[in-house]
Design a protein around this motif. Structure first.
Motif, PDB file in Angstrom:
ATOM      1  N   LEU A  28      28.430  42.901  46.130  1.00  0.00           N
ATOM      2  CA  LEU A  28      28.013  44.281  45.896  1.00  0.00           C
ATOM      3  C   LEU A  28      26.666  44.575  46.550  1.00  0.00           C
ATOM      4  N   GLY A  29      25.800  43.573  46.580  1.00  0.00           N
ATOM      5  CA  GLY A  29      24.522  43.766  47.260  1.00  0.00           C
ATOM      6  C   GLY A  29      24.716  44.041  48.744  1.00  0.00           C
ATOM      7  N   TYR A  30      25.647  43.320  49.352  1.00  0.00           N
ATOM      8  CA  TYR A  30      25.936  43.546  50.766  1.00  0.00           C
ATOM      9  C   TYR A  30      26.545  44.930  50.982  1.00  0.00           C
TER      10      TYR A  30
ATOM     11  N   PRO B 139      39.468  47.728  43.834  1.00  0.00           N
ATOM     12  CA  PRO B 139      38.630  46.820  43.035  1.00  0.00           C
ATOM     13  C   PRO B 139      37.356  47.481  42.518  1.00  0.00           C
ATOM     14  N   LEU B 140      36.783  48.402  43.287  1.00  0.00           N
ATOM     15  CA  LEU B 140      35.588  49.090  42.797  1.00  0.00           C
ATOM     16  C   LEU B 140      35.912  49.960  41.590  1.00  0.00           C
ATOM     17  N   MET B 141      37.052  50.626  41.627  1.00  0.00           N
ATOM     18  CA  MET B 141      37.442  51.459  40.487  1.00  0.00           C
ATOM     19  C   MET B 141      37.788  50.607  39.276  1.00  0.00           C
ATOM     20  N   MET B 142      38.299  49.398  39.507  1.00  0.00           N
ATOM     21  CA  MET B 142      38.505  48.474  38.385  1.00  0.00           C
ATOM     22  C   MET B 142      37.174  48.146  37.719  1.00  0.00           C
ATOM     23  N   LEU B 143      36.157  47.876  38.531  1.00  0.00           N
ATOM     24  CA  LEU B 143      34.839  47.564  37.981  1.00  0.00           C
ATOM     25  C   LEU B 143      34.246  48.748  37.236  1.00  0.00           C
ATOM     26  N   ASP B 144      34.598  49.936  37.672  1.00  0.00           N
ATOM     27  CA  ASP B 144      34.032  51.154  37.100  1.00  0.00           C
ATOM     28  C   ASP B 144      34.806  51.639  35.878  1.00  0.00           C
TER      29      ASP B 144
ATOM     30  N   ALA C 169      30.784  40.161  32.796  1.00  0.00           N
ATOM     31  CA  ALA C 169      29.761  40.824  33.606  1.00  0.00           C
ATOM     32  C   ALA C 169      29.310  42.135  32.976  1.00  0.00           C
ATOM     33  N   GLY C 170      29.998  42.558  31.919  1.00  0.00           N
ATOM     34  CA  GLY C 170      29.602  43.778  31.224  1.00  0.00           C
ATOM     35  C   GLY C 170      30.292  45.002  31.781  1.00  0.00           C
ATOM     36  N   GLY C 171      30.079  46.136  31.125  1.00  0.00           N
ATOM     37  CA  GLY C 171      30.774  47.357  31.496  1.00  0.00           C
ATOM     38  C   GLY C 171      30.030  48.227  32.475  1.00  0.00           C
ATOM     39  N   ASP C 172      28.882  47.756  32.973  1.00  0.00           N
ATOM     40  CA  ASP C 172      28.096  48.576  33.891  1.00  0.00           C
ATOM     41  C   ASP C 172      27.730  47.756  35.124  1.00  0.00           C
ATOM     42  N   VAL C 173      28.729  47.107  35.707  1.00  0.00           N
ATOM     43  CA  VAL C 173      28.491  46.234  36.856  1.00  0.00           C
ATOM     44  C   VAL C 173      27.899  47.008  38.023  1.00  0.00           C
ATOM     45  N   LEU C 174      28.334  48.251  38.201  1.00  0.00           N
ATOM     46  CA  LEU C 174      27.895  49.044  39.347  1.00  0.00           C
ATOM     47  C   LEU C 174      26.631  49.848  39.067  1.00  0.00           C
TER      48      LEU C 174
END
Length: 211
Positions: A137-139, A164-169, A177-182
């Motif tokens: 995500l940093g990259y 995958p980003l929407m899965m994280l969101d 990793a918690g519910g606020d990865v992004l």
């Protein structure tokens, strides 16, 4: 006619979105997950040899795997749309993200989800997942500092990366990793908003998630 087999909460979202972006006519067959096991139903196993979605049927062919389907549909129906011209530096960048979506990015997303669903609380495991998120995500955050879309102009790579980003969101996908990865990645959050504002994403979402 092209047939798209869709399974709820699966990568088949990508294929409906791509078909809408390309303006394709298609028949949609929806399959429901088993409410207890979350596995795919027998109806999908009748089409897909591994019971996975997405899978499409087109001109007598049965094609599984979202990445393979994306490439097939662009080859057959794309007419040069949604990917740069082959042999250009832009195409190499597009290829990178098209495939990174299901490898480098999806790996920690799935590890995070499985840990959350199974109740795994292993410090070494959790540390690895956190480290992978920080790297990937940093990259991406740096890449999106100077681009609206992941490979420059909007392309099928964005459709692949979005899942995958929407899965994280999503609050529906728990994990260590918690519910606020992004939460600390402002460029990625802005990127997701741009994707979710696209008319064909909104149309596709209304089709596969009508409720």
């Amino acid at each position: 006619m092209l047939t798209i087999h869709h399974l709820g909460l699966s990568r088949s979202d990508r294929i409906i979105w791509l078909a809408e972006e390309l303006g394709l006519e298609y028949r949609l067959v929806k399959h429901d997950r088993d409410p207890e096991t979350f596995r795919s139903p027998p109806s999908l196993w009748e089409v897909s040899p591994m019971g996975k979605a997405p899978v499409i049927e087109d001109d007598g062919l049965v094609i599984p795997e979202s990445g393979a389907i994306v490439e097939y549909l662009l080859d057959k129906y794309g007419e040069g749309r949604l990917r740069p011209a082959a042999g250009t530096p832009e195409y190499i960048e597009y290829l990178h993200w098209l495939h990174a979506a299901e490898s480098t990015l999806m790996t920690p997303v799935l590890m995070n989800m499985i840990a959350g669903m199974s109740g795994v609380d292993n410090p070494a495991y959790n540390s690895f997942v956190h480290g992978e998120f920080e790297t990937v995500l940093g990259y991406m955050e740096g890449v999106l500092a100077n681009r609206e879309y992941i490979a420059g102009e909007f392309s099928a790579a964005d459709i692949m990366v979005a899942f995958p980003l929407m899965m994280l969101d999503s609050p529906l996908i728990p994990g260590p990793a918690g519910g606020d990865v992004l939460g600390s990645y402002a460029n990625i959050q802005a990127y997701l908003l741009r994707l979710r504002d696209r008319p064909m994403w909104l149309k596709a979402e209304a089709i596969f998630r009508p409720e």
